[in-house]
Design a protein around this motif. Structure first.
Motif, PDB file in Angstrom:
ATOM      1  N   HIS A 107     -90.608 -86.142  34.495  1.00 18.79           N
ATOM      2  CA  HIS A 107     -91.831 -85.776  33.305  1.00 18.79           C
ATOM      3  C   HIS A 107     -91.816 -86.679  32.291  1.00 18.79           C
ATOM      4  O   HIS A 107     -92.960 -87.642  31.416  1.00 18.79           O
ATOM      5  N   HIS A 108     -90.821 -86.582  31.327  1.00 17.24           N
ATOM      6  CA  HIS A 108     -90.980 -87.703  30.453  1.00 17.24           C
ATOM      7  C   HIS A 108     -89.488 -87.499  29.797  1.00 17.24           C
ATOM      8  O   HIS A 108     -88.794 -86.904  30.419  1.00 17.24           O
ATOM      9  N   CYS A 109     -89.026 -89.058  29.271  1.00 17.82           N
ATOM     10  CA  CYS A 109     -88.122 -88.699  28.324  1.00 17.82           C
ATOM     11  C   CYS A 109     -87.191 -88.121  27.677  1.00 17.82           C
ATOM     12  O   CYS A 109     -86.261 -87.981  27.154  1.00 17.82           O
ATOM     13  N   PHE A 110     -88.062 -87.183  26.984  1.00 18.91           N
ATOM     14  CA  PHE A 110     -86.732 -86.138  26.136  1.00 18.91           C
ATOM     15  C   PHE A 110     -86.888 -85.162  26.900  1.00 18.91           C
ATOM     16  O   PHE A 110     -87.482 -83.809  26.329  1.00 18.91           O
ATOM     17  N   PHE A 111     -86.136 -85.642  27.740  1.00 23.61           N
ATOM     18  CA  PHE A 111     -85.325 -84.166  29.029  1.00 23.61           C
ATOM     19  C   PHE A 111     -83.878 -83.237  27.740  1.00 23.61           C
ATOM     20  O   PHE A 111     -82.772 -82.428  28.569  1.00 23.61           O
ATOM     21  N   ARG A 112     -83.772 -83.447  27.047  1.00 25.70           N
ATOM     22  CA  ARG A 112     -82.359 -83.171  26.388  1.00 25.70           C
ATOM     23  C   ARG A 112     -82.518 -82.439  24.467  1.00 25.70           C
ATOM     24  O   ARG A 112     -83.551 -83.280  24.421  1.00 25.70           O
ATOM     25  N   ILE A 113     -81.969 -81.586  24.579  1.00 25.98           N
ATOM     26  CA  ILE A 113     -81.815 -80.615  23.393  1.00 25.98           C
ATOM     27  C   ILE A 113     -80.485 -80.573  23.633  1.00 25.98           C
ATOM     28  O   ILE A 113     -79.877 -79.977  23.733  1.00 25.98           O
ATOM     29  N   LEU A 114     -80.791 -80.188  21.676  1.00 26.58           N
ATOM     30  CA  LEU A 114     -79.351 -79.683  21.428  1.00 26.58           C
ATOM     31  C   LEU A 114     -79.109 -78.688  21.231  1.00 26.58           C
ATOM     32  O   LEU A 114     -79.923 -77.727  20.637  1.00 26.58           O
ATOM     33  N   ARG A 115     -78.358 -78.336  20.960  1.00 28.78           N
ATOM     34  CA  ARG A 115     -78.013 -76.547  21.010  1.00 28.78           C
ATOM     35  C   ARG A 115     -76.183 -76.140  21.006  1.00 28.78           C
ATOM     36  O   ARG A 115     -75.015 -77.132  21.692  1.00 28.78           O
ATOM     37  N   ASP A 116     -76.386 -75.533  20.259  1.00 32.13           N
ATOM     38  CA  ASP A 116     -74.647 -75.042  19.596  1.00 32.13           C
ATOM     39  C   ASP A 116     -73.693 -77.049  20.044  1.00 32.13           C
ATOM     40  O   ASP A 116     -72.661 -76.716  20.449  1.00 32.13           O
ATOM     41  N   GLY A 117     -74.275 -77.895  18.938  1.00 35.29           N
ATOM     42  CA  GLY A 117     -73.751 -79.154  19.068  1.00 35.29           C
ATOM     43  C   GLY A 117     -73.932 -80.046  20.531  1.00 35.29           C
ATOM     44  O   GLY A 117     -73.071 -80.695  20.077  1.00 35.29           O
ATOM     45  N   GLN A 118     -74.204 -79.509  21.462  1.00 38.98           N
ATOM     46  CA  GLN A 118     -73.987 -80.260  22.441  1.00 38.98           C
ATOM     47  C   GLN A 118     -75.334 -80.263  22.980  1.00 38.98           C
ATOM     48  O   GLN A 118     -76.381 -79.876  22.528  1.00 38.98           O
ATOM     49  N   TRP A 119     -75.105 -81.882  23.325  1.00 38.36           N
ATOM     50  CA  TRP A 119     -76.749 -81.765  24.463  1.00 38.36           C
ATOM     51  C   TRP A 119     -76.911 -80.793  26.114  1.00 38.36           C
ATOM     52  O   TRP A 119     -76.381 -81.437  26.635  1.00 38.36           O
ATOM     53  N   GLU A 120     -78.035 -80.428  25.445  1.00 43.53           N
ATOM     54  CA  GLU A 120     -78.063 -79.891  27.626  1.00 43.53           C
ATOM     55  C   GLU A 120     -79.184 -80.362  28.073  1.00 43.53           C
ATOM     56  O   GLU A 120     -80.666 -80.817  27.099  1.00 43.53           O
ATOM     57  N   THR A 121     -79.241 -81.031  29.333  1.00 41.75           N
ATOM     58  CA  THR A 121     -80.460 -81.027  30.442  1.00 41.75           C
ATOM     59  C   THR A 121     -81.316 -79.912  30.193  1.00 41.75           C
ATOM     60  O   THR A 121     -81.046 -79.126  30.667  1.00 41.75           O
ATOM     61  N   VAL A 122     -82.421 -79.907  30.116  1.00 41.41           N
ATOM     62  CA  VAL A 122     -83.150 -78.548  29.989  1.00 41.41           C
ATOM     63  C   VAL A 122     -84.562 -79.353  30.965  1.00 41.41           C
ATOM     64  O   VAL A 122     -85.356 -78.042  31.454  1.00 41.41           O
TER      65      VAL A 122
END
Length: 126
Positions: free
Chosen positions: A99-114
């Motif tokens: 849907h959009h380009c901002f599909f990763r979030i920083l969690r515990d020092g790692q990029w997670e695809t959400v």
């Protein structure tokens, strides 16, 4: 003076652009525009960007069909960022099929695809 002259363009003649879904407020993507692409966007009513990698105009959705109908063009207070409020055709703005380009979030020092892929890029781009 043209309205285009009021924009503070980069040394490369570009301005950063944020595309936001008009109805939901979701930030869909970030891209660049030059004078020609911004003028065409205002004239045609659909987003036209400048591709730095291909060094040419890029009409959003020209290959995928996921065009962006522009409802509003806004200029920020420093006159150096454009905000497009758009209607996103097909509900997909990202070339990854999301849907959009901002599909990763920083969690515990790692990029997670959400956010999920809504349509495979292989079926979008031929």
């Amino acid at each position: 003076m043209s309205w285009l002259d009021e924009i503070r363009w980069t040394a490369d003649g570009l301005v950063p652009v944020i595309a936001q879904e008009a109805d939901t407020g979701t930030i869909l993507m970030f891209a660049w525009m030059n004078r020609e692409s911004l003028a065409l966007t205002a004239e045609e009513g659909y987003a036209v960007y400048w591709s730095r990698s291909r060094n040419k105009l890029w009409r959003k959705g020209e290959e995928s069909g996921h065009r962006q109908k522009v409802r509003e063009i806004r200029l920020d207070c420093d006159e150096d960022v454009i905000l497009l409020k758009v209607e996103q055709a097909g509900g997909i703005a990202c070339h990854t099929g999301r849907h959009h380009c901002f599909f990763r979030i920083l969690r515990d020092g790692q990029w997670e695809t959400v956010d999920p892929v809504l349509k495979s890029p292989e079926t979008i781009y031929r």
